[in-house]
Scaffold this active site. Structure first.
Site, PDB file in Angstrom:
ATOM      1  N   LYS A   1       0.826  -1.224   0.000  1.00 15.73           N
ATOM      2  CA  LYS A   1       0.000   0.000   0.000  1.00 15.73           C
ATOM      3  C   LYS A   1       0.856   1.268   0.000  1.00 15.73           C
ATOM      4  O   LYS A   1       0.436   2.282  -0.541  1.00 15.73           O
ATOM      5  CB  LYS A   1      -0.946   0.001   1.210  1.00 15.73           C
ATOM      6  CG  LYS A   1      -0.251   0.183   2.556  1.00 15.73           C
ATOM      7  CD  LYS A   1      -1.208   0.070   3.738  1.00 15.73           C
ATOM      8  CE  LYS A   1      -0.460   0.293   5.045  1.00 15.73           C
ATOM      9  NZ  LYS A   1      -1.215  -0.122   6.233  1.00 15.73           N
TER      10      LYS A   1
ATOM     11  N   ARG B   1      -6.883   0.613  17.550  1.00 16.21           N
ATOM     12  CA  ARG B   1      -7.433   0.703  16.204  1.00 16.21           C
ATOM     13  C   ARG B   1      -8.332  -0.523  16.036  1.00 16.21           C
ATOM     14  O   ARG B   1      -9.204  -0.726  16.867  1.00 16.21           O
ATOM     15  CB  ARG B   1      -6.318   0.809  15.144  1.00 16.21           C
ATOM     16  CG  ARG B   1      -6.825   1.509  13.867  1.00 16.21           C
ATOM     17  CD  ARG B   1      -5.748   1.682  12.812  1.00 16.21           C
ATOM     18  NE  ARG B   1      -5.389   0.413  12.172  1.00 16.21           N
ATOM     19  CZ  ARG B   1      -4.487   0.313  11.193  1.00 16.21           C
ATOM     20  NH1 ARG B   1      -3.860   1.387  10.747  1.00 16.21           N
ATOM     21  NH2 ARG B   1      -4.199  -0.855  10.651  1.00 16.21           N
TER      22      ARG B   1
HETATM   23  C1  LIG Z   1      -0.272  -0.813   6.951  1.00 13.51           C
HETATM   24  C2  LIG Z   1      -0.451  -2.046   7.723  1.00 13.51           C
HETATM   25  C3  LIG Z   1       0.632  -2.937   7.862  1.00 13.51           C
HETATM   26  C4  LIG Z   1       2.020  -2.616   7.355  1.00 13.51           C
HETATM   27  O1  LIG Z   1       2.522  -1.550   8.112  1.00 13.51           O
HETATM   28  P1  LIG Z   1       4.052  -1.075   7.979  1.00 13.51           P
HETATM   29  O2  LIG Z   1       4.261  -0.214   9.156  1.00 13.51           O
HETATM   30  O3  LIG Z   1       4.129  -0.333   6.698  1.00 13.51           O
HETATM   31  O4  LIG Z   1       4.898  -2.280   7.977  1.00 13.51           O
HETATM   32  C5  LIG Z   1       0.392  -4.127   8.523  1.00 13.51           C
HETATM   33  N1  LIG Z   1      -0.830  -4.418   9.033  1.00 13.51           N
HETATM   34  C6  LIG Z   1      -1.875  -3.592   8.922  1.00 13.51           C
HETATM   35  C7  LIG Z   1      -3.183  -3.984   9.507  1.00 13.51           C
HETATM   36  C8  LIG Z   1      -1.720  -2.362   8.277  1.00 13.51           C
HETATM   37  O5  LIG Z   1      -2.752  -1.538   8.183  1.00 13.51           O
END
Ligand SMILES: *Cc1c(COP(=O)(O)O)cnc(C)c1O
Length: 365
Positions: free
Chosen positions: A41, A136
């Protein structure tokens, strides 16, 4: 988004470096039996990035948005996809169509996605999320999660319970620790006891959990991390290892004005383009440059760092970035290109900006 090598602003992505970052992380997590699910993402799921990650042989690839899942499928990505934002009821048809697994935290959604999976003749994999304090997504009550797990296992024929997971250091900035990871491991044991079988995955968070694997403090049962930032930027807050590239992304912007001006605005001050009251330091007359890229393209100007010595970011409006270049050695003139390092936050804006020309660099064809 176009890809013309001589058009600016330009974001060059070194695909070899990204691939090496992921491969190096996979290798270092291998002995701890932790699988890496690369999260794309942060680069807006650009298929070029997904393709090099696919070559690293991962079991899943993840992103947060359904439209990006579709982009990846349309681009021919064959690695099973995982949706890591808990889905809206209104998008479940696409979730089932374009992903093989998703993170879930609500029984209403779980029942609806089960119906949708059966309608599409599929079995959709589910990771149940527990909230261990970051506030969250996730079940707050562990017993409620266990009940959901049993329901999936016994009654929801369109679903397969793939595992349990947690997300940390997002909203609440909570640090992954032995304590909360043990909590996750013992929850997985409770679920396994209740359903009478082992879970494939215990998913212990994101990039901020990587240091625990690297220093050997991650509890044994945690066997999956969903990692975006660490792979793209080669580091994470508090952990900057020597085995990764930190410069896979290069932002290039073109100088459109370069002249001496006062450092203090002239006239009565009000607010800036974003309605903020700003303070300015009087450093006398200084040489300044403007590059044609702005906050609309990268978010916050503190997130881009000039590579050339003597260049300093002063501020930015939507479409312009103001630089102090007084201490630059040698010549700097209109038409010159300046390079910047970008951080994770700005990468997501830059890869999503229609004005930024994304180019790729790779020795492999
Ligand atoms: C964005 C996200 C990740 C990855 O996060 P990073 O900090 O970029 O490694 C993993 N799990 C969830 C649920 C996320 O929203």
């Amino acid at each position: 988004m176009n890809s013309f090598k001589d058009q600016y602003p330009q974001l060059e992505i070194d695909l070899d470096k990204l691939k090496e970052n992921l491969a190096a992380l996979i290798e270092r997590c291998h002995d701890s039996l932790v699988e890496i699910v690369p999260v794309v993402k942060g680069g807006n799921s650009l298929p070029e990035i997904a393709r090099v990650f696919e070559k690293c042989g991962v079991k899943y690839m993840a992103t947060s948005r359904v439209d990006q899942l579709r982009t990846l499928k349309d681009a021919g990505i064959r690695t099973p996809l995982m949706l890591i934002r808990i889905p809206m009821l209104s998008e479940l048809e696409s979730v089932v169509a374009y992903s093989e697994a998703s993170l879930q935290s609500d029984i209403t959604v779980i029942r609806a996605i089960d119906e949708e999976a059966k309608r599409q003749g599929k079995i959709h994999n589910v990771i149940l999320m527990i909230d261990l304090g970051d506030l969250r997504e996730g079940f707050w009550d562990a017993e409620e999660l266990v009940r959901a797990a049993v329901e999936i296992e016994k009654e929801r024929k369109g679903l397969h319970l793939l595992g349990v997971g947690v997300n940390l250091s997002c909203y609440g900035s909570v640090k992954p620790s032995k304590r909360n990871m043990q909590g996750l491991a013992s929850l997985s044991a409770d679920v396994e006891q209740a359903i009478g079988r082992k879970l494939e995955y215990v998913s212990g968070g994101a990039s901020t959990s990587v240091p625990m694997v690297l220093d050997g403090t991650m509890p044994y049962r945690v066997n999956m991390l969903r990692v975006g930032e660490f792979v793209l930027t080669g580091q994470i807050y508090g952990c900057c290892p020597d085995f990764t590239h930190k410069d896979a992304f290069t932002l290039r912007a073109e100088v459109v004005e370069c002249r001496e001006k006062p450092s203090l605005p002239v006239g009565e001050l009000t607010v800036d383009a974003f309605g903020r009251v700003r303070e300015y330091v009087d450093r006398g007359i200084r040489r300044r440059a403007i590059v044609d890229i702005g906050r609309v393209d990268y978010g916050d100007c503190e997130d881009i760092k000039p590579r050339r010595k003597g260049v300093e970011v002063l501020g930015a409006s939507s479409d312009h970035t103001l630089l102090d270049v007084h201490d630059v050695e040698g010549e700097l003139k209109v038409g010159d290109i300046l390079e910047f390092d970008v951080n994770y936050a700005s990468t997501v804006y830059l890869t999503g900006s229609r004005s930024v020309h994304v180019t790729f660099k790779s020795k492999e064809a």
